[in-house]
Design a protein around this motif. Sequence first.
Motif, short mmCIF file in Angstrom:
data_model
loop_
_atom_site.label_atom_id
_atom_site.label_comp_id
_atom_site.label_asym_id
_atom_site.label_seq_id
_atom_site.Cartn_x
_atom_site.Cartn_y
_atom_site.Cartn_z
N LEU A 61 -28.52 6.09 8.84
CA LEU A 61 -28.13 5.26 9.97
C LEU A 61 -26.77 4.87 9.23
N ALA A 62 -25.41 4.68 9.82
CA ALA A 62 -24.31 4.47 9.21
C ALA A 62 -24.86 2.35 8.68
N GLY A 63 -23.92 1.87 7.73
CA GLY A 63 -24.34 0.66 7.53
C GLY A 63 -25.61 0.58 6.99
N VAL A 64 -26.68 1.02 7.64
CA VAL A 64 -28.08 0.51 7.25
C VAL A 64 -28.60 1.15 5.61
N PRO A 65 -28.25 0.24 4.39
CA PRO A 65 -29.75 1.51 3.39
C PRO A 65 -30.52 1.40 4.44
N GLU A 66 -31.51 2.67 3.74
CA GLU A 66 -32.87 2.49 3.60
C GLU A 66 -33.29 1.74 3.28
N GLU A 67 -33.69 0.73 3.13
CA GLU A 67 -34.36 -0.09 1.51
C GLU A 67 -34.32 -1.54 2.84
N GLN A 68 -33.07 -1.82 3.16
CA GLN A 68 -33.01 -3.12 3.98
C GLN A 68 -33.06 -2.30 5.52
N ASP A 69 -33.52 -1.39 6.00
CA ASP A 69 -33.94 -1.82 7.63
C ASP A 69 -34.73 -1.75 7.54
N LEU A 70 -34.68 -2.85 8.59
CA LEU A 70 -36.09 -3.43 9.66
C LEU A 70 -37.78 -2.82 9.49
#
Length: 294
Positions: A61-70
Amino acid sequence: MTLTTLNNCPAPAKLNLFLHVNGRRADGYHLLQTVFQLLDHGDTLHFALRDDTLIRRVTALAGVPEEQDLIIRAAQLLQAEVLRRTGALPRGVDIAIDKVLPMGGGLGGGSSDAATALMALNRLWQAGLTREELMALGLPLGADIPFFIFGENAFAEGVGEALQPVATPDCWYVVIEPGVQVPTAAIFCAEGLTRNTEPVTIADFSRYLAEGNDAGGFGKNDLQQVACSLFKPVADAVEWLGAYGEARMTGSGACVFSAFGSQEEADAVLSNVPPVWIAWKAKALNRHPMLTVL
């Protein structure tokens, strides 16, 4: 038979039919009143258990690093809760997402994805949390997450977590994506934001509908004026769609919507939307489709 996959799990969008800011708490959070409306349009998630304990997002997901993804953060919270309750860490999971909802659109996309992850993994891991327990688990991640787990159209108060079910019109909505991301913090920090709208009651809203009025005409969105002043594409979308009916921004923006009594009316408006915008129609939902897995 033990489930190891759950595919095609819907994460529907929401609209704020109105959004009032009634005050501000000592901790800086704003006191809100709104009606959340579920839509038959949104993202779709797919879950497959792993043989280890890793939680992975297998879709970029562009702009959403995995570790920050809700989605990932919600899954990790639930995994830790299962460990706390049982003493055993549940199996990991690969999570894929068909992403259609825009980021920074006011449609609750990230919160809806996280809520669907909590509901699906509660089932896959046989965690046994109640709906209320899942709502409490998700609240620290985002104030909209409890609504999606609540799973019904709701009159919301507080920071959005105090929910009462409410009847809403059976209608179609046209939604315009103006092509900008509106950062929620920028809107709530704006000096010009109205923070003292008089409180309303759920009875006020229901009585307004009972008189035959369109839900989109009740109250206002206190965040809309600020968003329109900061982001011209939002103002342009409100003005354009307003020629066809009551047009309003949802959430803190950027998406703009209007209600229509039939699919045909919605189609007629969609056919005229300028090509500079993405626009779509959606039917009002009464219940979250994922409630069947809880």
